[in-house]
Scaffold this motif. Sequence first.
Motif, PDB file in Angstrom:
ATOM      1  N   VAL A   1       0.844  -1.202   0.000  1.00  9.40           N
ATOM      2  CA  VAL A   1       0.000   0.000   0.000  1.00  9.40           C
ATOM      3  C   VAL A   1       0.875   1.245   0.000  1.00  9.40           C
ATOM      4  CG1 VAL A   1      -1.640   1.344   1.401  1.00  9.40           C
ATOM      5  CG2 VAL A   1      -2.029  -1.088   1.006  1.00  9.40           C
ATOM      6  N   ILE A   2       1.920   1.261   0.827  1.00  8.99           N
ATOM      7  CA  ILE A   2       2.822   2.417   0.879  1.00  8.99           C
ATOM      8  C   ILE A   2       3.510   2.585  -0.487  1.00  8.99           C
ATOM      9  CG2 ILE A   2       4.954   3.306   1.910  1.00  8.99           C
ATOM     10  CD1 ILE A   2       4.045   2.001   4.560  1.00  8.99           C
ATOM     11  N   PHE A   3       3.989   1.463  -1.086  1.00  8.77           N
ATOM     12  CA  PHE A   3       4.647   1.518  -2.392  1.00  8.77           C
ATOM     13  C   PHE A   3       3.687   2.045  -3.455  1.00  8.77           C
ATOM     14  CE2 PHE A   3       5.506  -0.624  -6.450  1.00  8.77           C
ATOM     15  CZ  PHE A   3       6.744  -0.077  -6.744  1.00  8.77           C
ATOM     16  N   LEU A   4       2.470   1.557  -3.461  1.00  5.20           N
ATOM     17  CA  LEU A   4       1.499   1.996  -4.465  1.00  5.20           C
ATOM     18  C   LEU A   4       1.126   3.466  -4.279  1.00  5.20           C
ATOM     19  CD1 LEU A   4      -0.804  -1.147  -4.754  1.00  5.20           C
ATOM     20  CD2 LEU A   4       0.848  -0.311  -6.426  1.00  5.20           C
ATOM     21  N   LEU A   5       1.037   3.918  -3.015  1.00 10.25           N
ATOM     22  CA  LEU A   5       0.747   5.335  -2.773  1.00 10.25           C
ATOM     23  C   LEU A   5       1.894   6.214  -3.291  1.00 10.25           C
ATOM     24  CD1 LEU A   5      -0.902   5.229   0.795  1.00 10.25           C
ATOM     25  CD2 LEU A   5      -2.004   5.752  -1.388  1.00 10.25           C
ATOM     26  N   GLN A   6       3.137   5.808  -3.041  1.00 10.75           N
ATOM     27  CA  GLN A   6       4.291   6.555  -3.545  1.00 10.75           C
ATOM     28  C   GLN A   6       4.314   6.551  -5.087  1.00 10.75           C
ATOM     29  OE1 GLN A   6       6.601   8.460  -2.306  1.00 10.75           O
ATOM     30  NE2 GLN A   6       6.007   8.213  -0.161  1.00 10.75           N
ATOM     31  N   LEU A   7       4.013   5.394  -5.661  1.00  5.57           N
ATOM     32  CA  LEU A   7       3.986   5.285  -7.119  1.00  5.57           C
ATOM     33  C   LEU A   7       2.896   6.186  -7.693  1.00  5.57           C
ATOM     34  CD1 LEU A   7       5.139   3.813  -9.595  1.00  5.57           C
ATOM     35  CD2 LEU A   7       3.379   2.060  -9.255  1.00  5.57           C
ATOM     36  N   ASN A   8       1.740   6.206  -7.043  1.00  5.78           N
ATOM     37  CA  ASN A   8       0.638   7.069  -7.487  1.00  5.78           C
ATOM     38  C   ASN A   8       1.041   8.541  -7.398  1.00  5.78           C
ATOM     39  OD1 ASN A   8      -1.935   7.786  -8.358  1.00  5.78           O
ATOM     40  ND2 ASN A   8      -2.697   7.940  -6.261  1.00  5.78           N
ATOM     41  N   LYS A   9       1.735   8.896  -6.321  1.00  7.61           N
ATOM     42  CA  LYS A   9       2.183  10.271  -6.143  1.00  7.61           C
ATOM     43  C   LYS A   9       3.179  10.655  -7.255  1.00  7.61           C
ATOM     44  CE  LYS A   9       3.402  12.288  -1.948  1.00  7.61           C
ATOM     45  NZ  LYS A   9       4.294  12.378  -0.785  1.00  7.61           N
ATOM     46  N   ASN A  10       4.124   9.777  -7.576  1.00 10.31           N
ATOM     47  CA  ASN A  10       5.103  10.046  -8.627  1.00 10.31           C
ATOM     48  C   ASN A  10       4.439  10.133 -10.004  1.00 10.31           C
ATOM     49  OD1 ASN A  10       7.225  10.125  -6.824  1.00 10.31           O
ATOM     50  ND2 ASN A  10       7.797   7.986  -7.111  1.00 10.31           N
ATOM     51  N   ILE A  11       3.494   9.253 -10.242  1.00 13.68           N
ATOM     52  CA  ILE A  11       2.769   9.285 -11.518  1.00 13.68           C
ATOM     53  C   ILE A  11       1.967  10.576 -11.634  1.00 13.68           C
ATOM     54  CG2 ILE A  11       0.881   8.198 -12.806  1.00 13.68           C
ATOM     55  CD1 ILE A  11       1.991   5.492 -11.925  1.00 13.68           C
ATOM     56  N   THR A  12       1.362  11.008 -10.550  1.00 13.97           N
ATOM     57  CA  THR A  12       0.585  12.244 -10.563  1.00 13.97           C
ATOM     58  C   THR A  12       1.491  13.437 -10.863  1.00 13.97           C
ATOM     59  OG1 THR A  12      -0.952  11.324  -8.947  1.00 13.97           O
ATOM     60  CG2 THR A  12      -0.980  13.700  -9.210  1.00 13.97           C
ATOM     61  N   LYS A  13       2.683  13.500 -10.235  1.00 13.66           N
ATOM     62  CA  LYS A  13       3.630  14.577 -10.504  1.00 13.66           C
ATOM     63  C   LYS A  13       4.076  14.553 -11.975  1.00 13.66           C
ATOM     64  CE  LYS A  13       5.676  15.115  -5.911  1.00 13.66           C
ATOM     65  NZ  LYS A  13       6.909  14.970  -5.127  1.00 13.66           N
ATOM     66  N   SER A  14       4.372  13.369 -12.472  1.00 12.78           N
ATOM     67  CA  SER A  14       4.789  13.245 -13.869  1.00 12.78           C
ATOM     68  C   SER A  14       3.675  13.681 -14.811  1.00 12.78           C
ATOM     69  CB  SER A  14       5.193  11.799 -14.176  1.00 12.78           C
ATOM     70  OG  SER A  14       6.310  11.420 -13.408  1.00 12.78           O
ATOM     71  N   MET A  15       2.465  13.312 -14.526  1.00  9.67           N
ATOM     72  CA  MET A  15       1.329  13.697 -15.366  1.00  9.67           C
ATOM     73  C   MET A  15       1.117  15.216 -15.338  1.00  9.67           C
ATOM     74  SD  MET A  15       0.258  11.083 -16.940  1.00  9.67           S
ATOM     75  CE  MET A  15      -1.234  11.708 -17.615  1.00  9.67           C
ATOM     76  N   GLU A  16       1.332  15.829 -14.173  1.00 10.56           N
ATOM     77  CA  GLU A  16       1.224  17.283 -14.090  1.00 10.56           C
ATOM     78  C   GLU A  16       2.299  17.949 -14.959  1.00 10.56           C
ATOM     79  OE1 GLU A  16       1.443  18.144  -9.917  1.00 10.56           O
ATOM     80  OE2 GLU A  16      -0.627  17.522  -9.531  1.00 10.56           O
ATOM     81  N   LYS A  17       3.527  17.415 -14.926  1.00  3.86           N
ATOM     82  CA  LYS A  17       4.601  17.963 -15.755  1.00  3.86           C
ATOM     83  C   LYS A  17       4.276  17.775 -17.238  1.00  3.86           C
ATOM     84  CE  LYS A  17       8.366  17.431 -12.439  1.00  3.86           C
ATOM     85  NZ  LYS A  17       9.625  16.734 -12.113  1.00  3.86           N
ATOM     86  N   VAL A  18       3.782  16.599 -17.587  1.00  4.94           N
ATOM     87  CA  VAL A  18       3.429  16.338 -18.983  1.00  4.94           C
ATOM     88  C   VAL A  18       2.299  17.268 -19.421  1.00  4.94           C
ATOM     89  CG1 VAL A  18       2.384  14.627 -20.528  1.00  4.94           C
ATOM     90  CG2 VAL A  18       4.258  13.965 -19.018  1.00  4.94           C
ATOM     91  N   ASN A  19       1.320  17.494 -18.552  1.00  2.54           N
ATOM     92  CA  ASN A  19       0.228  18.420 -18.873  1.00  2.54           C
ATOM     93  C   ASN A  19       0.758  19.844 -19.061  1.00  2.54           C
ATOM     94  OD1 ASN A  19      -1.827  16.531 -18.934  1.00  2.54           O
ATOM     95  ND2 ASN A  19      -2.329  16.758 -16.757  1.00  2.54           N
TER      96      ASN A  19
END
Length: 142
Positions: free
Chosen positions: A23-41
């Motif tokens: 759960v902790i790993f998936l939350l961190q992964l989700n956070k990193n993906i969200t940051k990357s998606m914001e940069k891509v946007n």
Amino acid sequence: MTGIEIAAIIAAVAFAVLVVVLVIFLLQLNKNITKSMEKVNGILDETDKTVAILTQDVDILLKQSEDLLVIGNDLLADVTQKVETIDPLFHAVADLSESVSELNDSSKAMLAKVGEAGKTVATATVVGKTAQTASHLFKKHK
């Protein structure tokens, strides 16, 4: 407690720890993906702005190119008309040049004939003078 119960508790605790870590790993992964998606946007937004600016610039360049082509076509038509106007002048100059060349050739031929005639007259004059002198001497000598 029996060995099986202890093993079950250990397995349950290990499974719970595994679930918590996942759960902790998936939350961190989700956070990193969200940051990357914001940069891509953000990059996509900047790209959209750049494309819009380039489109405007290209439209302006196309309009200016069209205006230049119209001016160039008008200028070419004007030059063509003026060349057609002075074209007979060039033909007349060419004809005049031919006439002058023919006149020069005729003048040279005539001068050559006059020169030959002058030589003949000069020779005749010399012969005439010689004959006159001889006649004069002959009369004196008689």
